[in-house]
Design a protein around this motif. Structure first.
Motif, mmCIF file in Angstrom:
data_model
loop_
_atom_site.group_PDB
_atom_site.id
_atom_site.type_symbol
_atom_site.label_atom_id
_atom_site.label_comp_id
_atom_site.label_asym_id
_atom_site.label_seq_id
_atom_site.Cartn_x
_atom_site.Cartn_y
_atom_site.Cartn_z
ATOM 1 N N GLU A 1 0.820 -1.208 0.000
ATOM 2 C CA GLU A 1 0.000 0.000 0.000
ATOM 3 C C GLU A 1 0.855 1.259 0.000
ATOM 4 N N LYS A 2 1.995 1.213 0.699
ATOM 5 C CA LYS A 2 2.898 2.357 0.791
ATOM 6 C C LYS A 2 4.330 1.888 0.542
ATOM 7 N N PHE A 3 5.163 2.821 0.130
ATOM 8 C CA PHE A 3 6.596 2.518 0.044
ATOM 9 C C PHE A 3 7.394 3.718 0.534
ATOM 10 N N VAL A 4 8.632 3.434 0.976
ATOM 11 C CA VAL A 4 9.520 4.474 1.493
ATOM 12 C C VAL A 4 10.693 4.662 0.545
ATOM 13 N N ASP A 5 10.899 5.905 0.153
ATOM 14 C CA ASP A 5 12.077 6.298 -0.632
ATOM 15 C C ASP A 5 12.949 7.131 0.295
ATOM 16 N N LYS A 6 14.119 6.597 0.632
ATOM 17 C CA LYS A 6 14.951 7.223 1.653
ATOM 18 C C LYS A 6 16.236 7.814 1.049
ATOM 19 N N LEU A 7 16.092 8.786 0.194
ATOM 20 C CA LEU A 7 17.259 9.510 -0.309
ATOM 21 C C LEU A 7 17.349 10.810 0.481
ATOM 22 N N PRO A 8 18.315 10.926 1.413
ATOM 23 C CA PRO A 8 18.323 12.080 2.326
ATOM 24 C C PRO A 8 18.226 13.436 1.641
ATOM 25 N N LEU A 9 19.028 13.643 0.601
ATOM 26 C CA LEU A 9 19.075 14.977 0.007
ATOM 27 C C LEU A 9 17.933 15.240 -0.976
ATOM 28 N N ASN A 10 16.914 14.381 -0.967
ATOM 29 C CA ASN A 10 15.658 14.763 -1.600
ATOM 30 C C ASN A 10 15.033 15.948 -0.867
ATOM 31 N N ILE A 11 15.606 16.329 0.280
ATOM 32 C CA ILE A 11 15.183 17.553 0.964
ATOM 33 C C ILE A 11 15.237 18.733 0.006
ATOM 34 N N LEU A 12 16.148 18.683 -0.961
ATOM 35 C CA LEU A 12 16.289 19.767 -1.934
ATOM 36 C C LEU A 12 15.155 19.752 -2.954
ATOM 37 N N ASN A 13 14.499 18.610 -3.111
ATOM 38 C CA ASN A 13 13.456 18.439 -4.131
ATOM 39 C C ASN A 13 12.041 18.429 -3.569
ATOM 40 N N VAL A 14 11.907 18.740 -2.293
ATOM 41 C CA VAL A 14 10.597 18.622 -1.638
ATOM 42 C C VAL A 14 9.509 19.385 -2.380
ATOM 43 N N GLY A 15 9.805 20.603 -2.818
ATOM 44 C CA GLY A 15 8.799 21.398 -3.517
ATOM 45 C C GLY A 15 8.291 20.711 -4.757
ATOM 46 N N PHE A 16 9.213 20.174 -5.549
ATOM 47 C CA PHE A 16 8.816 19.473 -6.770
ATOM 48 C C PHE A 16 8.066 18.186 -6.448
ATOM 49 N N ILE A 17 8.527 17.472 -5.425
ATOM 50 C CA ILE A 17 7.875 16.212 -5.046
ATOM 51 C C ILE A 17 6.418 16.453 -4.670
ATOM 52 N N LEU A 18 6.188 17.474 -3.852
ATOM 53 C CA LEU A 18 4.829 17.698 -3.363
ATOM 54 C C LEU A 18 3.943 18.404 -4.373
ATOM 55 N N LYS A 19 4.508 18.953 -5.412
ATOM 56 C CA LYS A 19 3.693 19.440 -6.531
ATOM 57 C C LYS A 19 3.381 18.299 -7.506
ATOM 58 N N ALA A 20 4.324 17.377 -7.660
ATOM 59 C CA ALA A 20 4.110 16.227 -8.549
ATOM 60 C C ALA A 20 3.258 15.154 -7.885
ATOM 61 N N LEU A 21 3.421 14.998 -6.551
ATOM 62 C CA LEU A 21 2.708 13.966 -5.785
ATOM 63 C C LEU A 21 2.123 14.608 -4.527
ATOM 64 N N PRO A 22 1.063 15.407 -4.668
ATOM 65 C CA PRO A 22 0.558 16.193 -3.537
ATOM 66 C C PRO A 22 -0.018 15.377 -2.384
ATOM 67 N N LYS A 23 -0.253 14.078 -2.592
ATOM 68 C CA LYS A 23 -0.765 13.236 -1.504
ATOM 69 C C LYS A 23 0.345 12.461 -0.790
ATOM 70 N N SER A 24 1.594 12.637 -1.236
ATOM 71 C CA SER A 24 2.699 11.917 -0.585
ATOM 72 C C SER A 24 3.036 12.577 0.744
ATOM 73 N N LYS A 25 3.734 11.841 1.574
ATOM 74 C CA LYS A 25 4.158 12.340 2.879
ATOM 75 C C LYS A 25 5.686 12.398 2.928
ATOM 76 N N ILE A 26 6.202 13.402 3.614
ATOM 77 C CA ILE A 26 7.656 13.565 3.729
ATOM 78 C C ILE A 26 8.019 13.703 5.197
ATOM 79 N N VAL A 27 8.875 12.804 5.670
ATOM 80 C CA VAL A 27 9.379 12.847 7.040
ATOM 81 C C VAL A 27 10.820 13.335 6.980
ATOM 82 N N CYS A 28 11.091 14.441 7.655
ATOM 83 C CA CYS A 28 12.429 15.038 7.634
ATOM 84 C C CYS A 28 13.089 14.879 8.997
ATOM 85 N N LEU A 29 14.308 14.392 8.992
ATOM 86 C CA LEU A 29 15.067 14.202 10.226
ATOM 87 C C LEU A 29 15.902 15.429 10.552
ATOM 88 N N GLU A 30 15.861 15.833 11.807
ATOM 89 C CA GLU A 30 16.827 16.811 12.306
ATOM 90 C C GLU A 30 17.591 16.166 13.464
#
Length: 523
Positions: free
Chosen positions: A364-393
């Motif tokens: 039902e779900k999958f995890v894509d764990k490329l850390p520096l996708n942090i740089l692409n978050v805007g594009f990801i959430l415009k291309a896949l607006p229902k996806s979820k992003i968990v960011c680690l600090e």
């Protein structure tokens, strides 16, 4: 007037192969065109022509030429293996797997083909299959150090550390100067005063004849010195190598500074119009600085029965660049970001989801764990607006020191900052600003998780992550040490153990070299 008799095709093919072996691409090209003048149906000529763009990074052209070879000779295993390789290099794991699977049960006559097929499966993240192919390569030719190295890497990702250690040692015995193997071996741990490799590493480093070998051996030395609690020697080994490396790649943090500014400016442009995006809600992206607990979160999530991991995929950015016709290796210019923002992001999202099916399966779900996708978050959430992003600090000093101590893929220019402590500190500061920017822009889809809170109170924090990702709570998710899926990151050893907070405060071991870093992160 006398005319020279053309050389026979077999001779021209041999001349082209020799030229390719020495990277003499003009001569190879000339010989192969002569072959095709004599025989337009010579599949081998098209295949060898493909090796030229493959060597120079023009993967699409290589695919086109190999496809022409396969059209002439559909069952040639060599052509099929290299086509699969090209697709995985491009980030198209679906087609890569499609072609690789055609050969999975086929008996190959060449060890190098088994090894190449193993690399394809490894790139896709199918390390059990990769292990089998590497073993078959060794069965045909057990004198190739690279075959044992590749086998060891898959064994490591699968959690067979004893097997990996033996294979790395075998690789080194066959090729004592195989510096990547020395570094990989030390990453398995088990270093003691009585059992270490420092003497041989020092000698090898003194005789290293290029910057790359020097860097790998320096990282190996630093790892072993650190295991023996000699942090001064560990830092000295790294410092010398990193200073060489940063000059070699001509890195200047100002370029990354411009990248961070351009990203925020692009997604702060009110008149920018976006399409609705693709409807899928399958994707969960785990992002952040490297070495901040992204693998831990991925293991927690993939412990859920509804979730699979697809590893660290570079395919989203590759698909984005392809759609925007941007050949640049690094997406860091504002004009390029604006161009990417105006491309068909709905199609990018759809293609990305399709590209993961070969790995994600029916989950039902999958995890894509490329850390520096942090740089692409805007594009990801415009291309896949229902996806979820968990960011680690994570604690800034632990993050900075851990990134500096890590050896990343040498061609991954997004991580060039890690060759300098102050640049790493500046990168961290800009990362934090970008993280806060994304949370403000996408409050319903972007969640910040603190590493220290997670390892000190795993159940409480993991429940929050599950709720955010719209998953029910399952207690087995905390048993990351029993999660059987492969781990192909620097945390491969660490996450085979129960969740622990023992990495908190590791920066204190290097406090003696952090004065400038502390000035930067307190700005």
């Amino acid at each position: 007037m006398k005319f020279m008799t053309p050389l026979p095709i077999d001779n021209l093919i041999k001349l082209a192969q020799t030229a390719l072996e020495t990277d003499d691409f003009p001569s190879a090209h000339k010989h192969l065109l002569e072959v095709l003048k004599q025989d337009r149906g010579c599949a081998e000529a098209f295949f060898l022509l493909a090796m030229i763009p493959l060597s120079t990074g023009n993967i699409d052209k290589a695919i086109e030429l190999i496809n022409r070879a396969i059209k002439i000779s559909p069952d040639n295993s060599k052509y099929i293996v290299y086509l699969a390789k090209c697709f995985t290099l491009k980030g198209d794991v679906t087609n890569g797997l499609l072609w690789a699977e055609r050969l999975y049960n086929v008996t190959l006559t060449s060890a190098i083909l088994y090894d190449t097929l193993g690399v394809v499966f490894s790139r896709i993240g199918l390390h059990e299959k990769a292990k089998e192919k590497f073993s078959q390569a060794i069965h045909l030719d057990d004198y190739q150090a690279s075959f044992y190295f590749n086998l060891a890497s898959s064994l490591k990702y699968l959690g067979d550390f004893n097997g990996a250690r033996n294979a790395y040692e075998k690789s080194i015995s066959l090729e004592p100067n195989f510096c990547k193997a020395h570094t990989a071996l030390t990453s398995l741990g088990g270093i003691t005063q009585e059992n270490n490799h420092i003497t041989r590493l020092v000698q090898l480093r003194e005789n290293a004849n290029n910057h790359e070998d020097f860097l790998y051996l320096s990282h190996a030395l630093a790892t072993e010195y650190e295991a023996l609690n000699d942090y001064t020697k560990a830092f000295t080994a790294l410092d010398k190598a990193k200073k060489r490396r940063i000059k070699e790649v001509n890195y200047d943090f100002s370029e990354d500074e411009k990248m961070f500014s351009a990203i925020k400016e692009t997604f702060s442009t009110p008149e920018l119009q976006f399409q609705p995006g693709h409807h899928s809600d399958q994707a969960i992206f785990v992002v952040g600085m490297p070495r901040t607990g992204t693998t831990l979160v991925e293991r927690i999530l993939s412990g859920h029965h509804k979730v699979n991991s697809v590893g660290e995929l570079h395919s989203f950015e590759l698909l984005l660049k392809e759609a925007a016709n941007l050949p640049h290796r690094k997406l860091n210019q504002k004009e390029d970001l604006l161009k990417a923002a105006q491309c068909d992001l709905t199609s990018v999202g759809e293609k990305y989801i399709k590209s993961t099916l070969a790995i994600s399966g029916e989950c039902e779900k999958f995890v894509d764990k490329l850390p520096l996708n942090i740089l692409n978050v805007g594009f990801i959430l415009k291309a896949l607006p229902k996806s979820k992003i968990v960011c680690l600090e994570r604690n800034p000093l632990d993050t900075i020191v851990s990134n500096y101590r890590q050896i990343f893929s040498l061609n991954y220019d997004y991580c060039y900052y890690s060759n300098d402590l102050t640049s790493t500190a500046k990168f961290y500061a800009h990362f934090i600003e970008l993280m806060k920017f994304w949370q403000k822009q996408f409050p319903d889809n972007f969640m910040i998780t603190n590493y220290e809170k997670l390892v000190n109170d795993p159940e409480h924090e993991a429940k929050k992550i599950m709720k955010f990702c719209q998953l029910d709570w399952q207690k087995q998710c905390l048993n990351i040490q029993t999660n059987p899926s492969p781990v192909s990151t620097a945390s491969a050893v660490q996450v085979r153990q129960p969740i622990s907070n023992k990495s908190i405060g590791n920066w204190k071991k290097y406090d003696f070299c952090l004065d400038e870093v502390k000035k930067i992160i307190t700005l």
